[in-house]
Scaffold this motif. Structure first.
Motif, PDB file in Angstrom:
ATOM      1  N   GLN A 131      21.146  15.866 -12.912  1.00  0.00           N
ATOM      2  CA  GLN A 131      21.891  14.762 -12.311  1.00  0.00           C
ATOM      3  C   GLN A 131      21.486  13.475 -12.994  1.00  0.00           C
ATOM      4  OE1 GLN A 131      21.577  14.424  -8.034  1.00  0.00           O
ATOM      5  NE2 GLN A 131      23.505  13.300  -7.934  1.00  0.00           N
ATOM      6  N   ALA A 132      22.448  12.851 -13.640  1.00  0.00           N
ATOM      7  CA  ALA A 132      22.227  11.555 -14.284  1.00  0.00           C
ATOM      8  C   ALA A 132      22.590  10.456 -13.286  1.00  0.00           C
ATOM      9  CB  ALA A 132      23.083  11.447 -15.538  1.00  0.00           C
ATOM     10  N   PRO A 133      22.062   9.249 -13.468  1.00  0.00           N
ATOM     11  CA  PRO A 133      22.372   8.154 -12.551  1.00  0.00           C
ATOM     12  C   PRO A 133      23.871   7.925 -12.425  1.00  0.00           C
ATOM     13  CG  PRO A 133      20.571   7.550 -13.980  1.00  0.00           C
ATOM     14  CD  PRO A 133      21.090   8.855 -14.506  1.00  0.00           C
ATOM     15  N   GLY A 134      24.345   7.869 -11.194  1.00  0.00           N
ATOM     16  CA  GLY A 134      25.751   7.609 -10.951  1.00  0.00           C
ATOM     17  C   GLY A 134      26.674   8.789 -11.163  1.00  0.00           C
ATOM     18  N   LYS A 135      26.095   9.948 -11.439  1.00  0.00           N
ATOM     19  CA  LYS A 135      26.922  11.130 -11.691  1.00  0.00           C
ATOM     20  C   LYS A 135      26.565  12.241 -10.708  1.00  0.00           C
ATOM     21  CE  LYS A 135      27.793  10.346 -16.599  1.00  0.00           C
ATOM     22  NZ  LYS A 135      27.781  10.965 -17.953  1.00  0.00           N
ATOM     23  N   GLN A 136      27.469  13.199 -10.594  1.00  0.00           N
ATOM     24  CA  GLN A 136      27.221  14.340  -9.722  1.00  0.00           C
ATOM     25  C   GLN A 136      26.274  15.333 -10.405  1.00  0.00           C
ATOM     26  OE1 GLN A 136      31.113  15.934  -8.688  1.00  0.00           O
ATOM     27  NE2 GLN A 136      31.095  14.775  -6.779  1.00  0.00           N
ATOM     28  N   LEU A 172      17.931  17.395 -28.602  1.00  0.00           N
ATOM     29  CA  LEU A 172      18.268  16.610 -27.418  1.00  0.00           C
ATOM     30  C   LEU A 172      19.013  15.341 -27.793  1.00  0.00           C
ATOM     31  CD1 LEU A 172      15.024  17.263 -25.430  1.00  0.00           C
ATOM     32  CD2 LEU A 172      17.326  17.578 -24.503  1.00  0.00           C
ATOM     33  N   LYS A 173      19.930  14.958 -26.913  1.00  0.00           N
ATOM     34  CA  LYS A 173      20.746  13.770 -27.113  1.00  0.00           C
ATOM     35  C   LYS A 173      20.512  12.802 -25.956  1.00  0.00           C
ATOM     36  CE  LYS A 173      24.365  16.618 -29.241  1.00  0.00           C
ATOM     37  NZ  LYS A 173      25.788  17.015 -29.177  1.00  0.00           N
ATOM     38  N   PRO A 174      20.766  11.511 -26.171  1.00  0.00           N
ATOM     39  CA  PRO A 174      20.592  10.555 -25.061  1.00  0.00           C
ATOM     40  C   PRO A 174      21.391  10.933 -23.818  1.00  0.00           C
ATOM     41  CG  PRO A 174      20.790   9.384 -27.132  1.00  0.00           C
ATOM     42  CD  PRO A 174      21.059  10.834 -27.442  1.00  0.00           C
ATOM     43  N   GLU A 175      22.540  11.559 -23.997  1.00  0.00           N
ATOM     44  CA  GLU A 175      23.354  11.949 -22.845  1.00  0.00           C
ATOM     45  C   GLU A 175      22.751  13.112 -22.054  1.00  0.00           C
ATOM     46  OE1 GLU A 175      24.383  11.579 -26.018  1.00  0.00           O
ATOM     47  OE2 GLU A 175      25.883  13.096 -26.563  1.00  0.00           O
ATOM     48  N   ASP A 176      21.678  13.712 -22.556  1.00  0.00           N
ATOM     49  CA  ASP A 176      20.965  14.738 -21.804  1.00  0.00           C
ATOM     50  C   ASP A 176      19.990  14.119 -20.799  1.00  0.00           C
ATOM     51  OD1 ASP A 176      20.767  16.595 -24.852  1.00  0.00           O
ATOM     52  OD2 ASP A 176      22.120  16.978 -23.161  1.00  0.00           O
ATOM     53  N   THR A 177      19.825  12.819 -20.843  1.00  0.00           N
ATOM     54  CA  THR A 177      18.923  12.143 -19.924  1.00  0.00           C
ATOM     55  C   THR A 177      19.383  12.340 -18.483  1.00  0.00           C
ATOM     56  OG1 THR A 177      18.280  10.472 -21.547  1.00  0.00           O
ATOM     57  CG2 THR A 177      18.033   9.895 -19.208  1.00  0.00           C
ATOM     58  N   ALA A 178      18.488  12.857 -17.661  1.00  0.00           N
ATOM     59  CA  ALA A 178      18.819  13.155 -16.266  1.00  0.00           C
ATOM     60  C   ALA A 178      17.571  13.682 -15.567  1.00  0.00           C
ATOM     61  CB  ALA A 178      19.939  14.195 -16.189  1.00  0.00           C
TER      62      ALA A 178
END
Length: 120
Positions: free
Chosen positions: A39-44, A85-91
């Motif tokens: 779960q990333a900030p602001g996302k499900q 790993l990519k920045p969009e994997d941050t969660a």
């Protein structure tokens, strides 16, 4: 009750790797699929990968070819190897299992979550 304890999160640069572990404990009668959600900030919260006791795996399209899920049935532990790993994997990554304990019915259990941060 079944307890799930996760480890292995942290901060890594883009292109790097991390390995998450999740160990299940308690008086477990049976355990079915184990998996990882994030779960990333602001996302499900979304499924990242899951694995059955027999080893069948399922991956989110965004992680296919980069992440590998595995499990050790004897240790009741599930792993997530994350490469490239990519920045969009941050969660926050959560371990999940579907299990039945001696004290209750078949149900889903969740870990406390472990932060994965990928810097660009």
């Amino acid at each position: 009750q079944v307890q799930l304890v996760e480890s292995g999160g942290g901060l890594v640069q883009a292109g790097g790797s991390l390995r998450l572990s999740c160990a299940a404990s308690g008086i477990i009668v049976s355990i079915n699929a184990m998996g990882w959600y994030r779960q990333a900030p602001g996302k499900q919260r979304e499924l990242v990968a899951s694995i059955t006791p027999g080893g069948w795996t399922n991956y989110a399209s965004s992680v296919k070819g980069r992440f590998t899920i595995s499990r050790d049935n004897a240790k009741v532990t599930v792993y997530l190897q994350m490469n490239n790993l990519k920045p969009e994997d941050t969660a926050v990554y959560y371990c999940n299992c579907n299990a039945r304990s001696l004290e209750g019915p078949l149900r889903d259990y969740w870990g406390q979550g472990t932060q994965v941060t990928v810097s660009s």
